[in-house]
Design a protein around this motif. Structure first.
Motif, mmCIF file in Angstrom:
data_model
loop_
_atom_site.group_PDB
_atom_site.id
_atom_site.type_symbol
_atom_site.label_atom_id
_atom_site.label_comp_id
_atom_site.label_asym_id
_atom_site.label_seq_id
_atom_site.Cartn_x
_atom_site.Cartn_y
_atom_site.Cartn_z
ATOM 1 N N TRP A 19 32.417 40.388 37.111
ATOM 2 C CA TRP A 19 33.467 40.356 36.088
ATOM 3 C C TRP A 19 33.154 41.329 34.957
ATOM 4 N N THR A 20 34.180 41.984 34.501
ATOM 5 C CA THR A 20 34.070 42.901 33.371
ATOM 6 C C THR A 20 35.317 42.743 32.513
ATOM 7 N N GLU A 21 35.610 43.693 31.659
ATOM 8 C CA GLU A 21 36.771 43.568 30.773
ATOM 9 C C GLU A 21 37.512 44.901 30.688
ATOM 10 N N VAL A 22 38.829 44.844 30.763
ATOM 11 C CA VAL A 22 39.691 46.015 30.615
ATOM 12 C C VAL A 22 40.825 45.648 29.655
ATOM 13 N N LYS A 49 37.872 31.353 37.589
ATOM 14 C CA LYS A 49 38.199 31.993 36.292
ATOM 15 C C LYS A 49 39.554 31.513 35.772
ATOM 16 N N ASP A 70 46.749 37.265 32.338
ATOM 17 C CA ASP A 70 45.498 36.624 31.931
ATOM 18 C C ASP A 70 44.294 37.308 32.579
ATOM 19 N N VAL A 71 44.497 37.787 33.821
ATOM 20 C CA VAL A 71 43.394 38.340 34.601
ATOM 21 C C VAL A 71 43.861 39.591 35.331
ATOM 22 N N GLY A 78 40.846 44.253 26.900
ATOM 23 C CA GLY A 78 40.709 42.935 26.294
ATOM 24 C C GLY A 78 40.960 41.755 27.195
ATOM 25 N N ARG A 79 40.949 41.955 28.515
ATOM 26 C CA ARG A 79 41.196 40.824 29.422
ATOM 27 C C ARG A 79 40.194 40.843 30.578
ATOM 28 N N PRO A 80 39.839 39.648 31.111
ATOM 29 C CA PRO A 80 38.877 39.566 32.208
ATOM 30 C C PRO A 80 39.359 40.370 33.419
ATOM 31 N N THR A 81 38.441 41.110 34.030
ATOM 32 C CA THR A 81 38.790 42.015 35.124
ATOM 33 C C THR A 81 37.769 41.892 36.245
#
Length: 261
Positions: free
Chosen positions: A219-222, A256, A193-194, A224-227
């Protein structure tokens, strides 16, 4: 009588030659029969073709091979086997163990570090030295545990590189690039999920930028998932003042996970 015989003999020979087709005593031009037959004209030689250049050895493209190999991995077991057999990274030759991952692959949280250290190389698992012990304490503070048998509390851990770097140096861009396809496939198969990126190397690999002191906590995205980029525990052991920011990041991670429930 003798001359008459000669006449008739000569006539008979002449008639016989005429019957054979010798009806002319001489040709238009004299012929020296003692001359040798002229040699046949030499055949025209074909123009020599250009020599075929020797075939050049095929130079392997490590990144392309890693992409193809990683793509073919249908399970994490397949991926681990493919990575262990990958021969283009020289780090493999100096490492004691191949370090793939630790904990449950169905955990909600996946942590990505840089590479195994000395103790990780000896044991064959990531984050087992002093930095790993501090990580366990940090996770426990927000009710997470890599050893939990519950996916919602467990944490799955891996690294960008599965082999130890000599003198614990920072990996170069070539090493990161050739192993990135395996990491991306690892994330896809684990499907957390994360994602937590601990330190500059995983941020460089997956975000294309470093500078952890500037990008941590954002927080960013990698894939298609929260990173969330965070300080590596090894950094916190050297810079204890940074533990305040690390605690803020842990609280952000806890919030989160609650939002994603």
């Amino acid at each position: 009588m003798e001359s008459g015989n000669t006449y008739w003999n000569d006539r008979a020979l002449l008639e016989w030659q005429i019957e054979l087709g010798a009806d002319e005593a001489i040709g238009d031009a004299p012929i020296n029969r003692y001359d040798l037959d002229p040699a046949p004209a030499p055949k025209a030689e074909k123009p020599a073709s250009a020599p075929t250049p020797p075939s050049q050895p095929t130079i392997a493209d490590p990144v392309a091979e890693a992409n193809a190999t990683a793509k073919d991995a249908a399970t994490l077991e397949d991926l681990a086997t493919a990575m262990a057999a990958f021969d283009h990274c020289d780090l493999k030759r100096g490492a004691r163990n191949f370090v793939f991952s630790d904990s449950r692959p169905d955990a909600r949280v996946m942590i990505i570090g840089e590479a195994p250290g000395r103790q990780e190389d000896q044991v064959g698992k990531p984050f087992v030295g002093q930095a790993g012990q501090l990580l366990d304490k940090m996770l426990a503070a927000i009710d997470l545990d890599r050893r939990s048998d519950q996916p919602e509390r467990a944490v799955y851990i891996t690294n960008v590189l599965p082999w130890r770097l000599p003198q614990n140096r920072t990996p170069d861009a070539t090493e990161i690039a050739m192993l990135l396809p395996f990491l991306e496939r690892h994330i896809a198969l684990a499907n957390p999920d994360v994602l937590i990126l601990m330190g500059n190397t995983p941020c460089q690999a997956l975000l294309g930028r470093a500078g952890i002191t500037r990008i941590r906590g954002a927080w960013t995205e990698v894939l298609g998932r929260p990173t969330l980029p965070m300080f590596h525990p090894a950094y916190l052991l050297r810079q204890t003042a940074a533990k305040r920011e690390a605690w803020a990041d842990l609280l952000s991670l806890k919030a989160k996970l609650k939002d994603l429930t």
